[in-house]
Design a protein around this motif. Sequence first.
Motif, mmCIF file in Angstrom:
data_model
loop_
_atom_site.group_PDB
_atom_site.id
_atom_site.type_symbol
_atom_site.label_atom_id
_atom_site.label_comp_id
_atom_site.label_asym_id
_atom_site.label_seq_id
_atom_site.Cartn_x
_atom_site.Cartn_y
_atom_site.Cartn_z
ATOM 1 N N ARG A 264 3.880 6.505 10.812
ATOM 2 C CA ARG A 264 2.682 7.347 10.812
ATOM 3 C C ARG A 264 1.549 6.647 10.050
ATOM 4 N N ASN A 265 0.331 7.078 10.312
ATOM 5 C CA ASN A 265 -0.821 6.671 9.506
ATOM 6 C C ASN A 265 -1.106 7.773 8.500
ATOM 7 N N LEU A 266 -1.166 7.424 7.218
ATOM 8 C CA LEU A 266 -1.333 8.422 6.160
ATOM 9 C C LEU A 266 -2.412 7.941 5.204
ATOM 10 N N TRP A 267 -3.531 8.661 5.164
ATOM 11 C CA TRP A 267 -4.731 8.178 4.477
ATOM 12 C C TRP A 267 -4.525 7.952 2.992
ATOM 13 N N TRP A 268 -3.798 8.861 2.318
ATOM 14 C CA TRP A 268 -3.676 8.719 0.865
ATOM 15 C C TRP A 268 -2.759 7.558 0.487
ATOM 16 N N GLU A 276 -2.155 -0.515 3.525
ATOM 17 C CA GLU A 276 -0.849 -0.545 4.173
ATOM 18 C C GLU A 276 -0.412 0.820 4.703
ATOM 19 N N GLY A 277 -1.118 1.872 4.332
ATOM 20 C CA GLY A 277 -0.742 3.210 4.782
ATOM 21 C C GLY A 277 -1.060 3.485 6.241
ATOM 22 N N TRP A 278 -1.824 2.593 6.889
ATOM 23 C CA TRP A 278 -2.051 2.741 8.330
ATOM 24 C C TRP A 278 -0.827 2.153 9.038
ATOM 25 N N HIS A 279 0.297 2.801 8.813
ATOM 26 C CA HIS A 279 1.597 2.208 9.106
ATOM 27 C C HIS A 279 1.958 2.257 10.590
ATOM 28 N N ASN A 280 1.522 3.289 11.289
ATOM 29 C CA ASN A 280 1.775 3.329 12.727
ATOM 30 C C ASN A 280 1.017 2.207 13.432
ATOM 31 N N ALA A 291 -4.776 -3.896 9.265
ATOM 32 C CA ALA A 291 -3.970 -2.692 9.446
ATOM 33 C C ALA A 291 -4.806 -1.513 9.921
ATOM 34 N N GLY A 292 -6.092 -1.456 9.552
ATOM 35 C CA GLY A 292 -6.964 -0.380 9.995
ATOM 36 C C GLY A 292 -7.554 -0.696 11.356
ATOM 37 N N HIS A 293 -7.321 0.177 12.347
ATOM 38 C CA HIS A 293 -7.788 -0.091 13.708
ATOM 39 C C HIS A 293 -8.946 0.792 14.128
ATOM 40 N N ARG A 294 -9.144 1.923 13.497
ATOM 41 C CA ARG A 294 -10.324 2.755 13.724
ATOM 42 C C ARG A 294 -11.381 2.403 12.676
ATOM 43 N N TRP A 295 -12.633 2.707 12.935
ATOM 44 C CA TRP A 295 -13.705 2.264 12.040
ATOM 45 C C TRP A 295 -13.582 2.865 10.651
ATOM 46 N N TRP A 296 -12.984 4.041 10.570
ATOM 47 C CA TRP A 296 -12.889 4.702 9.272
ATOM 48 C C TRP A 296 -11.566 4.442 8.564
ATOM 49 N N GLU A 297 -10.685 3.664 9.164
ATOM 50 C CA GLU A 297 -9.419 3.320 8.521
ATOM 51 C C GLU A 297 -9.637 2.100 7.616
#
Length: 333
Positions: A264-268, A276-280, A291-297
């Motif tokens: 899953r992706n988990l912001w906190w 590293e929390g953008w795990h999915n 690791a961040g694929h959306r602009w706000w990740e």
Amino acid sequence: MHAPAPKVPRPRRSRRKHTSEPVREARESKIVVAADVEQNAAAEKAAVFASFEPDQLKWANVDWIVVVWMAAMHAGALAAPFFFSWSALGITIFLHWLTCSIGICLCYHRCLSHRSLKLRNPSRFFCLLAGVISGEGSPLMWAGTHRIHHSKSDQPGDPHSPMEGEFWSHMMWLFVNHSKDMRAMMDRRFCPDLAKDPLLQFFDKTYGLWLIATGVALYAAGGMPWLLWGLCVRMCMAYHSTWFVNSATHLWGYRNYQTRDESRNLWWVAILSYGEGWHNNHHAHPKLARAGHRWWELDPTWYAIKFLRAIGQAYDVDDRVPAVGAESTETDL
């Protein structure tokens, strides 16, 4: 005058080469050897997977060095508020970023485990050193364990799946002792490309000495406040932020991609672990350096990689940005 005698055609020689008995035996021997090698490799991988099963955590198989070290770090963290200073807080924040973002996320994870980028010296040496003094294990052990995780994510044999229990995935898996023979199998089967590296071998053999040297240096520079905050508090923060990637991001959050596991992706967790929390995202496309694929990740470790590339210290950076929902490449480590 006599007519010339008709020419009798000579029998054509066969161009087919007859394989001699010794050659045939040699070929068959090679086939048997190759089959034995493949079977041995499969057996060793199965043994490695089995060594990470929860039932391996028994009194006779506890890694007491890890247990004592973890207990000491948490005890020191509890004592740290009684030895507070602003300089100690400052060194804690700096070392947390250096060891977690640069040492673990950038070097151990994206560079070594997934070969998402390559580093030139002196950055390679210092990034490896930052990973070593994080206290999360030697480069070979960390990378090998992580590759095992990806090969069996949320399946039997995954070193730290919450499917085996939330607390198991968070930290209990660390207390299983792995013999030298098992470590050798891990190196052979999961990181043979890394095991031959002289610098990684050096850090693997001297790992514990660097942790002791870090504690001595902190005490010499700032006394008990720097030791308790810069070592104990900082390591406990680093441990749990990393462990949340193993546990929380396989339990809660959203998914940009369909993968074979429960990532899953988990912001906190992304905030605590420098991206590293953008795990999915990562499990769907593990070889990508970002690791961040959306602009706000937000992915602070990716920004550090971009900086190193800009000054010529990072190269062969896999900076692709897949469309959200694109087909997963999770088998491409």
